[in-house]
Write an enzyme that holds these catalytic residues in place. Sequence first.
Site, PDB file in Angstrom:
ATOM      1  N   HIS A 138       0.805  -1.199   0.000  1.00 54.54           N
ATOM      2  CA  HIS A 138       0.000   0.000   0.000  1.00 54.54           C
ATOM      3  C   HIS A 138       0.853   1.271   0.000  1.00 54.54           C
ATOM      4  O   HIS A 138       0.386   2.344  -0.353  1.00 54.54           O
ATOM      5  CB  HIS A 138      -0.888  -0.055   1.246  1.00 54.54           C
ATOM      6  CG  HIS A 138      -1.843   1.070   1.351  1.00 54.54           C
ATOM      7  ND1 HIS A 138      -2.521   1.542   0.258  1.00 54.54           N
ATOM      8  CD2 HIS A 138      -2.220   1.814   2.396  1.00 54.54           C
ATOM      9  CE1 HIS A 138      -3.292   2.534   0.648  1.00 54.54           C
ATOM     10  NE2 HIS A 138      -3.117   2.722   1.937  1.00 54.54           N
ATOM     11  N   CYS A 139       2.133   1.151   0.405  1.00 61.95           N
ATOM     12  CA  CYS A 139       2.915   2.374   0.668  1.00 61.95           C
ATOM     13  C   CYS A 139       3.943   2.693  -0.410  1.00 61.95           C
ATOM     14  O   CYS A 139       3.869   3.748  -1.031  1.00 61.95           O
ATOM     15  CB  CYS A 139       3.635   2.235   2.007  1.00 61.95           C
ATOM     16  SG  CYS A 139       2.524   2.040   3.386  1.00 61.95           S
ATOM     17  N   ILE A 140       4.907   1.784  -0.599  1.00 64.42           N
ATOM     18  CA  ILE A 140       6.089   2.127  -1.404  1.00 64.42           C
ATOM     19  C   ILE A 140       5.729   2.483  -2.864  1.00 64.42           C
ATOM     20  O   ILE A 140       6.301   3.417  -3.418  1.00 64.42           O
ATOM     21  CB  ILE A 140       7.151   0.994  -1.357  1.00 64.42           C
ATOM     22  CG1 ILE A 140       7.387   0.528   0.092  1.00 64.42           C
ATOM     23  CG2 ILE A 140       8.459   1.413  -2.000  1.00 64.42           C
ATOM     24  CD1 ILE A 140       8.059   1.513   0.998  1.00 64.42           C
ATOM     25  N   ASP A 174       3.202   6.195  -2.121  1.00 62.10           N
ATOM     26  CA  ASP A 174       3.536   7.409  -1.373  1.00 62.10           C
ATOM     27  C   ASP A 174       4.479   8.378  -2.096  1.00 62.10           C
ATOM     28  O   ASP A 174       4.280   9.597  -2.021  1.00 62.10           O
ATOM     29  CB  ASP A 174       4.141   7.050  -0.002  1.00 62.10           C
ATOM     30  CG  ASP A 174       3.196   6.200   0.825  1.00 62.10           C
ATOM     31  OD1 ASP A 174       2.001   6.132   0.469  1.00 62.10           O
ATOM     32  OD2 ASP A 174       3.645   5.599   1.813  1.00 62.10           O
TER      33      ASP A 174
END
Length: 451
Positions: A283-285, A288
Amino acid sequence: MTTERKPEFFKGAQLRVAIIGCGYVGLPLALRFAEAGHRVTGFDTDPDKVSMLNAGRSYIQHIPQNKIQQYVHSRHFGATTDFAKLKEADAILICVPTPLDERREPDLSYVERTAFSIYPHLQKGQLVILESTTYPGTTEELVLPILEKSGMRCPIASGTENEDISCDFWLAFSPEREDPGNKQFGLAQIPKVVGGLNPPSGRAAQALYAQVVARVIPVSSTRAAEMVKLLENIFRCVNIAMVNELKQLCLRIGIDIWEVIDAAATKPFGFMPFYPGPGLGGHCIPVDPYYLSWKAREYDFATRFIELAGEVNTAMPYHVADAVSGALNDRQKSMKGSKLLVLGVAYKKDVDDLRESPTLKIMQLLQQRGAVVDYNDPYFPQLHKMRHYNYENMKSVPLEPKTLAGYDAVVIATDHSSYDYFGIVEAAKLVVDTRNATRRVLRHREKIVLC
Ligand SMILES: NC(=O)c1ccc[n+]([C@@H]2O[C@H](COP(=O)([O-])OP(=O)(O)OC[C@H]3O[C@@H](n4cnc5c(N)ncnc54)[C@H](O)[C@@H]3O)[C@@H](O)[C@H]2O)c1
């Protein structure tokens, strides 16, 4: 609620803590505050999640059901969809999603909606903290103006002269550093960065978190705290892209990149190992860094490292599909009509999370090139229709020697610990390994193609 409250109030016991968004970030945080003896209410717009939580059930594999049951039973934790109950809270922590939209631009609609659902219930002396990952400026530019529609004020201020500046409510940003599936570092052990909109807001948030984490790191502003999280994730994204590129070069030269990384990692200073794989997931790398690229445009600034890393990482599933094609070709087979088994759809090992998983793209590419594709993943007995992929009716194939032997190639996309790599190589005709998961398998190396 008292108007005389001081930031130090949040050092106190039995605080009423509201967590908005009971997902991968919000739920563990809620349980940690409950464990520390506070009275926690989880707010979520999904009524099914709320009912499950109140019935003491977990919907995230690594979050133990018995903990939820324990705190529901002791009345330290409950969940609701009724945002009017925010009135009763001392602190309100926002953990809602911050995805990208179709044009890969920040989608702050969840944060915005949440701020709109808080302000009609906002009380004097409440502390509001945004935890969702976002670009620098979000707390000041988006959340604050909505909360101030309540008629109450929280001034943007810094410096010793504003140590005790008067605030009706307090506002801060503190990024979450949750690493799902990491058994070494849980929430309580991970230091937490905190930036307040003004000094009293910072002190209030520090006092609150000091109760549940080993160490709190104050920074001078919400913007700095927002940027800390992005720096951490961009650092990972860029370094992963670099090893992914070097892996492709090493494959061409005939050098084992994993051997090189392990040897380099023995250097006691100045080096940190990153490992190549089939592409970025989670979900992040993959998401973001683009929050910062987007914000940078406002300042006529091009974030070239982020763009380049994105380019390299996005190309990795194509590299895997090419490698499968090449490996089949070496065995006089074409991709078209080949039967392939892909192992691991989760974006990383030992988690039940397939958000942005590169496996989904790899399976699509293999299918588009004419292969007949099955998958196995102990965490996903079946797949469903997603925004970009349609894997409806696909079911995880059991890993038996006879089944494995029936495929033209087995592709290791995610290296779950539960896989028996010796058995897989023994039974399969050909193994394409994107993670070097077969590093300890010494027999039948001729069947293994690293990519
Ligand atoms: N998952 C991670 O490992 C991780 C790590 C660090 C930071 N983050 C960041 O934390 C934030 C949350 O991520 P997550 O992984 O927990 O997301 P998630 O999708 O697992 O959970 C979000 C929850 O918020 C709920 N929700 C959505 N809109 C809402 C609203 N308006 N009001 C109340 N509830 C609402 C959803 O139903 C869901 O339960 C994101 O900004 C993410 O970038 C995630």
